[in-house]
Design a protein around this motif. Structure first.
Motif, PDB file in Angstrom:
ATOM      1  N   LEU A 153     -13.219  -7.999 -17.058  1.00 36.89           N
ATOM      2  CA  LEU A 153     -12.908  -7.916 -15.808  1.00 36.89           C
ATOM      3  C   LEU A 153     -12.499  -6.267 -15.214  1.00 36.89           C
ATOM      4  O   LEU A 153     -11.694  -6.033 -16.193  1.00 36.89           O
ATOM      5  N   ILE A 154     -12.952  -6.379 -14.247  1.00 36.02           N
ATOM      6  CA  ILE A 154     -12.576  -4.990 -13.604  1.00 36.02           C
ATOM      7  C   ILE A 154     -11.642  -5.198 -12.418  1.00 36.02           C
ATOM      8  O   ILE A 154     -12.042  -5.582 -11.554  1.00 36.02           O
ATOM      9  N   VAL A 155     -10.466  -4.774 -12.758  1.00 39.24           N
ATOM     10  CA  VAL A 155      -9.259  -5.168 -11.861  1.00 39.24           C
ATOM     11  C   VAL A 155      -8.547  -3.625 -11.261  1.00 39.24           C
ATOM     12  O   VAL A 155      -8.339  -3.023 -12.128  1.00 39.24           O
ATOM     13  N   SER A 156      -8.639  -3.734  -9.960  1.00 39.10           N
ATOM     14  CA  SER A 156      -7.930  -2.480  -9.367  1.00 39.10           C
ATOM     15  C   SER A 156      -6.653  -2.412  -9.689  1.00 39.10           C
ATOM     16  O   SER A 156      -5.801  -3.414  -9.858  1.00 39.10           O
ATOM     17  N   GLU A 157      -6.258  -1.125  -9.787  1.00 41.40           N
ATOM     18  CA  GLU A 157      -4.849  -0.855  -9.892  1.00 41.40           C
ATOM     19  C   GLU A 157      -3.993  -1.408  -8.867  1.00 41.40           C
ATOM     20  O   GLU A 157      -2.656  -1.535  -8.753  1.00 41.40           O
ATOM     21  N   ASN A 158      -4.354  -1.607  -7.731  1.00 43.46           N
ATOM     22  CA  ASN A 158      -3.730  -2.325  -6.458  1.00 43.46           C
ATOM     23  C   ASN A 158      -4.072  -3.775  -6.473  1.00 43.46           C
ATOM     24  O   ASN A 158      -3.558  -4.207  -5.298  1.00 43.46           O
ATOM     25  N   PHE A 159      -4.307  -4.195  -7.427  1.00 43.12           N
ATOM     26  CA  PHE A 159      -4.568  -5.736  -7.343  1.00 43.12           C
ATOM     27  C   PHE A 159      -3.178  -6.516  -7.058  1.00 43.12           C
ATOM     28  O   PHE A 159      -1.989  -6.130  -7.769  1.00 43.12           O
ATOM     29  N   ASP A 160      -3.199  -7.254  -6.020  1.00 43.23           N
ATOM     30  CA  ASP A 160      -1.829  -8.041  -5.596  1.00 43.23           C
ATOM     31  C   ASP A 160      -2.191  -9.697  -5.883  1.00 43.23           C
ATOM     32  O   ASP A 160      -2.779 -10.242  -5.163  1.00 43.23           O
ATOM     33  N   PHE A 161      -1.538 -10.014  -6.991  1.00 48.21           N
ATOM     34  CA  PHE A 161      -1.620 -11.695  -7.453  1.00 48.21           C
ATOM     35  C   PHE A 161      -1.422 -12.573  -6.208  1.00 48.21           C
ATOM     36  O   PHE A 161      -2.027 -13.397  -6.157  1.00 48.21           O
ATOM     37  N   SER A 162      -0.289 -11.976  -5.571  1.00 50.35           N
ATOM     38  CA  SER A 162       0.090 -13.013  -4.356  1.00 50.35           C
ATOM     39  C   SER A 162      -1.117 -13.091  -3.376  1.00 50.35           C
ATOM     40  O   SER A 162      -0.934 -14.199  -2.612  1.00 50.35           O
TER      41      SER A 162
END
Length: 104
Positions: free
Chosen positions: A9-18
């Motif tokens: 998975l490529i997840v942005s460093e700005n990923f917000d789980f909420s």
């Protein structure tokens, strides 16, 4: 035979789980706002139709939650409840354990 596929998975460093707004349905299965998940799947070159399978959706949510925790994110009670139910089910063989509780 159980086919196991691995994906990166490529997840942005700005990923917000909420932003997933994780909740559980009547059966206790994890549900989420799929838009952020679709973004991750598209960026990773993975078919978004995979989330039509509840087991895959739960695995994705759990994987993203682990990533969230590893990067200093706060605990999500819905995911923690889901994990606790599955641990009990695995240990005691009970299925369909649902409900809620409040600590006072």
């Amino acid at each position: 035979m159980n086919d196991v596929k691995e994906f990166e998975l490529i997840v942005s460093e700005n990923f917000d789980f909420s932003a997933l707004d994780v909740c559980r349905d009547e059966q206790g299965d994890l549900q989420a706002n799929l838009d952020p998940i679709y973004d991750i799947l598209c960026a990773s070159g993975i078919a978004t139709s995979l989330v039509d399978n509840q087991d895959v959706l739960s695995a994705l949510i759990n994987t993203l939650y682990d990533f969230h925790l590893e990067n200093g994110g706060s605990v999500d009670l819905e995911v923690e409840r889901h994990r606790a139910v599955h641990e009990l089910t695995d240990e005691y063989g009970r299925a369909g354990v649902t409900g809620s509780a409040t600590l006072h």
